[in-house]
Design an enzyme around this catalytic site. Sequence first.
Site, mmCIF file in Angstrom:
data_model
loop_
_atom_site.group_PDB
_atom_site.id
_atom_site.type_symbol
_atom_site.label_atom_id
_atom_site.label_comp_id
_atom_site.label_asym_id
_atom_site.label_seq_id
_atom_site.Cartn_x
_atom_site.Cartn_y
_atom_site.Cartn_z
ATOM 1 N N ASP A 130 0.826 -1.208 0.000
ATOM 2 C CA ASP A 130 0.000 0.000 0.000
ATOM 3 C C ASP A 130 0.859 1.257 0.000
ATOM 4 O O ASP A 130 2.047 1.208 0.261
ATOM 5 C CB ASP A 130 -0.952 0.006 1.196
ATOM 6 C CG ASP A 130 -0.199 0.047 2.529
ATOM 7 O OD1 ASP A 130 0.827 -0.656 2.644
ATOM 8 O OD2 ASP A 130 -0.638 0.783 3.429
ATOM 9 N N GLU A 196 0.288 -1.245 5.647
ATOM 10 C CA GLU A 196 1.343 -0.741 6.553
ATOM 11 C C GLU A 196 1.097 0.707 6.909
ATOM 12 O O GLU A 196 1.293 1.141 8.038
ATOM 13 C CB GLU A 196 2.711 -0.900 5.875
ATOM 14 C CG GLU A 196 3.896 -0.540 6.755
ATOM 15 C CD GLU A 196 4.199 0.949 6.773
ATOM 16 O OE1 GLU A 196 3.800 1.646 5.825
ATOM 17 O OE2 GLU A 196 4.813 1.414 7.743
HETATM 18 C C1 LIG Z 1 21.976 11.264 11.752
HETATM 19 C C2 LIG Z 1 20.897 10.472 11.075
HETATM 20 C C3 LIG Z 1 19.695 11.306 10.797
HETATM 21 C C4 LIG Z 1 18.594 10.478 10.176
HETATM 22 C C5 LIG Z 1 17.645 11.404 9.522
HETATM 23 C C6 LIG Z 1 16.441 10.698 9.020
HETATM 24 C C7 LIG Z 1 16.671 10.093 7.665
HETATM 25 C C8 LIG Z 1 15.415 9.407 7.213
HETATM 26 C C9 LIG Z 1 15.729 8.534 6.032
HETATM 27 C C10 LIG Z 1 14.830 7.741 5.539
HETATM 28 C C11 LIG Z 1 13.464 7.659 6.167
HETATM 29 C C12 LIG Z 1 12.618 6.743 5.344
HETATM 30 C C13 LIG Z 1 11.428 6.283 6.111
HETATM 31 C C14 LIG Z 1 10.821 5.125 5.362
HETATM 32 C C15 LIG Z 1 9.922 4.324 6.208
HETATM 33 C C16 LIG Z 1 8.623 5.041 6.401
HETATM 34 C C17 LIG Z 1 7.537 4.047 6.566
HETATM 35 C C18 LIG Z 1 6.267 4.776 6.896
HETATM 36 O O1 LIG Z 1 5.875 5.699 6.225
HETATM 37 N N1 LIG Z 1 5.641 4.356 7.966
HETATM 38 C C19 LIG Z 1 4.466 4.996 8.458
HETATM 39 C C20 LIG Z 1 3.693 3.973 9.254
HETATM 40 C C21 LIG Z 1 2.409 4.514 9.781
HETATM 41 C C22 LIG Z 1 1.717 3.473 10.639
HETATM 42 C C23 LIG Z 1 0.414 3.997 11.204
HETATM 43 N N2 LIG Z 1 0.652 4.910 12.280
HETATM 44 C C24 LIG Z 1 4.847 6.185 9.328
HETATM 45 O O2 LIG Z 1 5.920 6.153 9.952
HETATM 46 O O3 LIG Z 1 4.072 7.143 9.363
HETATM 47 ZN ZN LIG Z 2 5.108 5.398 4.311
HETATM 48 ZN ZN LIG Z 3 6.553 2.348 4.011
#
Ligand SMILES: CCCCCCCC/C=C\CCCCCCCC(=O)N[C@@H](CCCCN)C(=O)O
Ligand SMILES: [Zn+2]
Ligand SMILES: [Zn+2]
Length: 512
Positions: A130, A196
């Site tokens: 999704d 997700e």
């Molecule tokens: C010194 C290091 C600094 C790090 C800085 C952050 C870098 C971030 C890099 C990549 C982030 C990618 C995130 C990908 C995963 C996201 C998955 C997602 O969207 N999950 C949702 C789930 C929601 C569930 C219902 N509440 C979310 O987190 O919102």
């Molecule tokens: Zn996401």
């Molecule tokens: Zn995701």
Amino acid sequence: MRKALKFVCALLSLLIALLVVSCIRTFLLTVSRSAAPTPCHRNESQGYITSEDAWPRFKKALQFRTVSNAPHVYNRKDLQEFVTFLLQSYPQVFQSPHVRRDIINEYSLLISVSGKNRSLTPYLLAAHLDVVPVVQEEWTHDGFGAEEEDDGSMVYARGAIDDKSNVIAQLEALSFLISKGIQPQRGFFLAFGHDEEVGGHDGAARIAEELWKRGIHDLDFVLDEGLTVLKDLFQGLPNNIAGIGVTEKGSLHLNLSVHSEGGHSSMPPKQTSIGILSAALAKLEANQHDIIFDEMTHNFVESISLDMPFPLNVVTSNLWLFKPLVARALAKGVSESMVRTTTAVTMFQGGLKPNVIPPTAWAVINHRIHPKQTIAEIIDRNRAVVNDKRVTITPLPGSYNAHPVSPHHPKKDRPYRLIRDTLLQIYPNVVTAPLPLVANTDTKHYLSFSKHVFRHNPIVLDVKTELHRIHGRDERLSKANLESAINFYYHLMMNADSDEHPDKSHSHSSEL
Ligand SMILES: CCCCCCCC/C=C\CCCCCCCC(=O)N[C@@H](CCCCN)C(=O)O
Ligand SMILES: [Zn+2]
Ligand SMILES: [Zn+2]
């Protein structure tokens, strides 16, 4: 006067002495550092996969509007069509005698690959089918058109990064493995949840139930989406940073509401419910949660310090002296999300008509909770900052604390080393770093199966030009990134079979 002068001179002398000691310490650290890292050569003997064949399949996958809007509210028709497309696109995978595929709860896909050596504990690679909605007016491309850049090197669509690239890359890697006639020693699962983005309650949670029912109670490790290889995270740093999420922050949705007398707007109160609520939100944004400079952050900063240009290398390799300064620097930009509980006002509603005093106003705040803090602490501090009895603060369902930290010592913890070494095969010059993932994933549903749970997306994202596209406008992925992701998963599947990894050269990483 003379006393004051003496004091200033003494202070200056102390400062100079401290700076000299710091410089000497940095110099000694630099010269004593192990020789320049020998990049882990891409193990060509394991084969290398180009993305030519995968690219059209990836583009087609992006065109399914598999949008999740709320728990149990998602596009069932496009999910069904997407799963059918996947089953039809990899016939050699699903016809293999070593592969079992199950549709879980109508729209999720669980692919079980049996290993030759049944004594080896299987692992699980997770991704999700999704995507979040598209605000089309903000995009310069059709959000589900999978339009390419002129030279065909980039494709634009929701899900390009989050998370259809991992669905396709994992299937392509498995397909390549099977096309080479390889049955892995260690079995594994590909677990594609279908909700997700709204908590995974219908998808990953049900996949976890299915595994448990089958008697699978242990997994060697779990790898899901997460931190990426980050380009230009800090100015002056020559190497990209490959963050490996060894924990993930908690998530707390808070509802703030104000109820007051309505009435005619020609006879207004000092503050309407919208004004009261806005003032409360402004206070919370102006009083961010504290910076937390924990051990993981400390190790991370020290690991990249010697690659920084002067004088940053002196500052970051002498945290005993400059920690407060470095902490303040980390609190700026995207790294802020790593060192504090973040506050995002994401929804606001109030008002009925221009000439009616609004009886109610409400807002939602999303906090991503630092691993060293708890939901209760955050709510208590919010209440203290708002300090207004007219504002009701209520936690919404679906909030959770940060995850346990997975073992991540590269010598002692084989699953972490496996992921790190495989990353270094694909990206030989990165600095790998165990870090908290700032967002959340379906791993919450797999925590009971293993303590080795990691979150990493094996693609390179430029911090300034790409991160905002995740859940934002004009999400996109390059052909090179898709190719790297496919090869990462393929090499991971191969490396997972051996207790040692292809190349034991001392990688350049932030591990202790
Ligand atoms: C010194 C290091 C600094 C790090 C800085 C952050 C870098 C971030 C890099 C990549 C982030 C990618 C995130 C990908 C995963 C996201 C998955 C997602 O969207 N999950 C949702 C789930 C929601 C569930 C219902 N509440 C979310 O987190 O919102
Ligand atoms: Zn996401
Ligand atoms: Zn995701």
